[in-house]
Design a protein around this motif. Structure first.
Motif, PDB file in Angstrom:
ATOM      1  N   ALA A  37       0.823  -1.215   0.000  1.00 21.00           N
ATOM      2  CA  ALA A  37       0.000   0.000   0.000  1.00 21.00           C
ATOM      3  C   ALA A  37       0.853   1.260   0.000  1.00 21.00           C
ATOM      4  O   ALA A  37       0.469   2.288  -0.580  1.00 21.00           O
ATOM      5  N   TYR A  38       2.019   1.204   0.608  1.00 17.88           N
ATOM      6  CA  TYR A  38       2.885   2.381   0.673  1.00 17.88           C
ATOM      7  C   TYR A  38       3.649   2.622  -0.622  1.00 17.88           C
ATOM      8  O   TYR A  38       4.413   3.582  -0.714  1.00 17.88           O
ATOM      9  N   ALA A  39       3.450   1.775  -1.614  1.00 15.58           N
ATOM     10  CA  ALA A  39       4.115   1.952  -2.908  1.00 15.58           C
ATOM     11  C   ALA A  39       3.184   2.550  -3.949  1.00 15.58           C
ATOM     12  O   ALA A  39       3.542   2.621  -5.127  1.00 15.58           O
ATOM     13  N   THR A  40       1.992   2.979  -3.552  1.00 17.24           N
ATOM     14  CA  THR A  40       1.035   3.511  -4.537  1.00 17.24           C
ATOM     15  C   THR A  40       1.542   4.784  -5.208  1.00 17.24           C
ATOM     16  O   THR A  40       1.151   5.077  -6.342  1.00 17.24           O
ATOM     17  N   SER A  41       2.416   5.525  -4.538  1.00 19.76           N
ATOM     18  CA  SER A  41       2.920   6.763  -5.141  1.00 19.76           C
ATOM     19  C   SER A  41       3.774   6.486  -6.369  1.00 19.76           C
ATOM     20  O   SER A  41       3.954   7.372  -7.203  1.00 19.76           O
ATOM     21  N   VAL A  42       4.280   5.269  -6.505  1.00 16.37           N
ATOM     22  CA  VAL A  42       5.159   4.938  -7.627  1.00 16.37           C
ATOM     23  C   VAL A  42       4.409   5.032  -8.952  1.00 16.37           C
ATOM     24  O   VAL A  42       4.940   5.512  -9.955  1.00 16.37           O
ATOM     25  N   TYR A  43       3.155   4.574  -8.966  1.00 13.36           N
ATOM     26  CA  TYR A  43       2.390   4.597 -10.215  1.00 13.36           C
ATOM     27  C   TYR A  43       1.274   5.644 -10.199  1.00 13.36           C
ATOM     28  O   TYR A  43       0.331   5.553 -10.966  1.00 13.36           O
ATOM     29  N   LYS A  44       1.408   6.615  -9.325  1.00 12.20           N
ATOM     30  CA  LYS A  44       0.378   7.664  -9.254  1.00 12.20           C
ATOM     31  C   LYS A  44       0.337   8.483 -10.541  1.00 12.20           C
ATOM     32  O   LYS A  44      -0.740   8.839 -11.029  1.00 12.20           O
ATOM     33  N   HIS A  55      -3.883  15.240  -9.218  1.00  9.08           N
ATOM     34  CA  HIS A  55      -3.026  14.566  -8.250  1.00  9.08           C
ATOM     35  C   HIS A  55      -3.795  14.256  -6.962  1.00  9.08           C
ATOM     36  O   HIS A  55      -3.626  13.189  -6.360  1.00  9.08           O
ATOM     37  N   THR A  56      -4.667  15.184  -6.568  1.00  9.20           N
ATOM     38  CA  THR A  56      -5.441  15.007  -5.340  1.00  9.20           C
ATOM     39  C   THR A  56      -6.440  13.874  -5.467  1.00  9.20           C
ATOM     40  O   THR A  56      -6.585  13.054  -4.550  1.00  9.20           O
ATOM     41  N   ARG A  57      -7.149  13.809  -6.589  1.00  3.06           N
ATOM     42  CA  ARG A  57      -8.153  12.754  -6.754  1.00  3.06           C
ATOM     43  C   ARG A  57      -7.510  11.373  -6.783  1.00  3.06           C
ATOM     44  O   ARG A  57      -8.074  10.415  -6.253  1.00  3.06           O
ATOM     45  N   ILE A  58      -6.335  11.247  -7.378  1.00  5.51           N
ATOM     46  CA  ILE A  58      -5.644   9.958  -7.367  1.00  5.51           C
ATOM     47  C   ILE A  58      -5.125   9.658  -5.965  1.00  5.51           C
ATOM     48  O   ILE A  58      -5.135   8.502  -5.525  1.00  5.51           O
ATOM     49  N   GLY A  59      -4.712  10.675  -5.247  1.00  7.18           N
ATOM     50  CA  GLY A  59      -4.232  10.476  -3.877  1.00  7.18           C
ATOM     51  C   GLY A  59      -5.306   9.949  -2.946  1.00  7.18           C
ATOM     52  O   GLY A  59      -4.996   9.322  -1.921  1.00  7.18           O
ATOM     53  N   PHE A  60      -6.582  10.201  -3.289  1.00  8.02           N
ATOM     54  CA  PHE A  60      -7.678   9.697  -2.465  1.00  8.02           C
ATOM     55  C   PHE A  60      -7.671   8.160  -2.387  1.00  8.02           C
ATOM     56  O   PHE A  60      -8.196   7.585  -1.434  1.00  8.02           O
ATOM     57  N   ILE A  61      -7.117   7.496  -3.397  1.00  9.14           N
ATOM     58  CA  ILE A  61      -7.088   6.030  -3.392  1.00  9.14           C
ATOM     59  C   ILE A  61      -6.345   5.538  -2.154  1.00  9.14           C
ATOM     60  O   ILE A  61      -6.852   4.693  -1.392  1.00  9.14           O
ATOM     61  N   ALA A 108      -9.816  -0.675 -16.181  1.00  8.09           N
ATOM     62  CA  ALA A 108     -10.279  -1.066 -17.517  1.00  8.09           C
ATOM     63  C   ALA A 108     -11.439  -0.195 -17.978  1.00  8.09           C
ATOM     64  O   ALA A 108     -11.540   0.145 -19.157  1.00  8.09           O
ATOM     65  N   ILE A 109     -12.312   0.182 -17.052  1.00  8.24           N
ATOM     66  CA  ILE A 109     -13.452   1.054 -17.406  1.00  8.24           C
ATOM     67  C   ILE A 109     -12.956   2.443 -17.774  1.00  8.24           C
ATOM     68  O   ILE A 109     -13.371   3.034 -18.771  1.00  8.24           O
ATOM     69  N   GLY A 110     -12.060   2.991 -16.937  1.00  6.66           N
ATOM     70  CA  GLY A 110     -11.508   4.312 -17.196  1.00  6.66           C
ATOM     71  C   GLY A 110     -12.494   5.428 -16.890  1.00  6.66           C
ATOM     72  O   GLY A 110     -13.660   5.184 -16.549  1.00  6.66           O
ATOM     73  N   GLY A 111     -12.051   6.642 -17.032  1.00  4.44           N
ATOM     74  CA  GLY A 111     -12.915   7.795 -16.811  1.00  4.44           C
ATOM     75  C   GLY A 111     -13.276   7.985 -15.347  1.00  4.44           C
ATOM     76  O   GLY A 111     -12.737   7.345 -14.446  1.00  4.44           O
ATOM     77  N   SER A 112     -14.232   8.854 -15.108  1.00  2.35           N
ATOM     78  CA  SER A 112     -14.640   9.173 -13.741  1.00  2.35           C
ATOM     79  C   SER A 112     -15.276   7.973 -13.050  1.00  2.35           C
ATOM     80  O   SER A 112     -15.020   7.708 -11.865  1.00  2.35           O
ATOM     81  N   LEU A 113     -16.105   7.224 -13.775  1.00  2.00           N
ATOM     82  CA  LEU A 113     -16.730   6.039 -13.194  1.00  2.00           C
ATOM     83  C   LEU A 113     -15.676   5.016 -12.790  1.00  2.00           C
ATOM     84  O   LEU A 113     -15.746   4.421 -11.697  1.00  2.00           O
ATOM     85  N   GLY A 114     -14.696   4.801 -13.651  1.00  2.00           N
ATOM     86  CA  GLY A 114     -13.640   3.850 -13.342  1.00  2.00           C
ATOM     87  C   GLY A 114     -12.861   4.233 -12.100  1.00  2.00           C
ATOM     88  O   GLY A 114     -12.479   3.369 -11.298  1.00  2.00           O
ATOM     89  N   LEU A 115     -12.646   5.537 -11.911  1.00  4.36           N
ATOM     90  CA  LEU A 115     -11.910   5.987 -10.734  1.00  4.36           C
ATOM     91  C   LEU A 115     -12.700   5.694  -9.462  1.00  4.36           C
ATOM     92  O   LEU A 115     -12.135   5.291  -8.445  1.00  4.36           O
ATOM     93  N   TRP A 116     -14.025   5.862  -9.521  1.00  2.57           N
ATOM     94  CA  TRP A 116     -14.856   5.533  -8.360  1.00  2.57           C
ATOM     95  C   TRP A 116     -14.813   4.041  -8.066  1.00  2.57           C
ATOM     96  O   TRP A 116     -14.852   3.622  -6.912  1.00  2.57           O
TER      97      TRP A 116
END
Length: 201
Positions: A37-44, A55-61, A108-116
């Protein structure tokens, strides 16, 4: 269920003469896995590009996963003590793996829905796996090492940080391999001869 009876607490009782020093390597291995889990920044950056998100929305993961770690550890602490480490780690592994599968579907879905969907998969489901996978080895080690609680918990938590040390270079290599694969596909597509329409005279 009879097929999963080996997970019952009664089957985790150690026989007489069992060495307690066999427990720390198992706890360390578990924390090395969930320490990814602490390696998520590598592929952010790749996720930002893929989803077209900030950057913020991806950081929410990562944030959701860590919040769920704390919530699940607090809510299921008594359940862990009641059911034992084996069943707890089985559930943790299922949640952790399912979180990756659901998150892969979101990518695989991508877009805003995929991020959710990634939020749900890696953040919520995977976060529950993180919480259960975090507290079970620690609580087990404390019970096996009542005379050395600091040493016991330190060995387990060392694995949680060490997981990032292992996962980071692996994630970087995987991302690099993926980029090279896509670049090759693009080169092959651009160099393939295209059929030109012929006109009848």
């Amino acid at each position: 269920m009879a097929a999963l009876s080996f997970l019952d607490r009664a089957h985790t009782v150690a026989p007489p003469g069992y060495s307690r020093w066999l427990i720390p390597p198992a706890a360390l291995a578990i924390h090395l896995c969930i320490g990814q889990a602490y390696a998520t920044s590598v592929y952010k950056a790749q996720l930002e590009h893929h989803f077209g998100a900030s950057h913020t929305r991806i950081g929410f993961i990562f944030s959701i996963a860590i919040v769920m770690l704390g919530i699940s550890a607090a809510l299921f602490g008594t359940w862990v003590d009641r059911n034992g480490p084996r069943k707890t780690m089985f559930v943790a592994a299922c949640c952790w793996a399912a979180g990756f599968v659901v998150a892969a579907g979101g990518i695989a879905i991508g877009g805003s829905l995929g991020l959710w969907v990634v939020y749900l998969g890696y953040g919520v489901i995977g976060g529950i796996g993180l919480g259960l996978g975090y507290i079970s080895p620690v609580s087990t080690l404390i019970k096996w090492f009542p005379d050395r609680p600091g040493l016991a918990t330190g060995m387990a938590i060392m694995g949680f940080g060490g997981g990032a040390m292992i996962a980071s270079p692996l994630s970087t290599k995987s991302a690099g391999d993926l980029r090279r694969h896509r670049r090759r596909q693009g080169d092959e597509g651009s160099s393939s001869p295209s059929a030109s329409p012929t006109s009848a005279s």
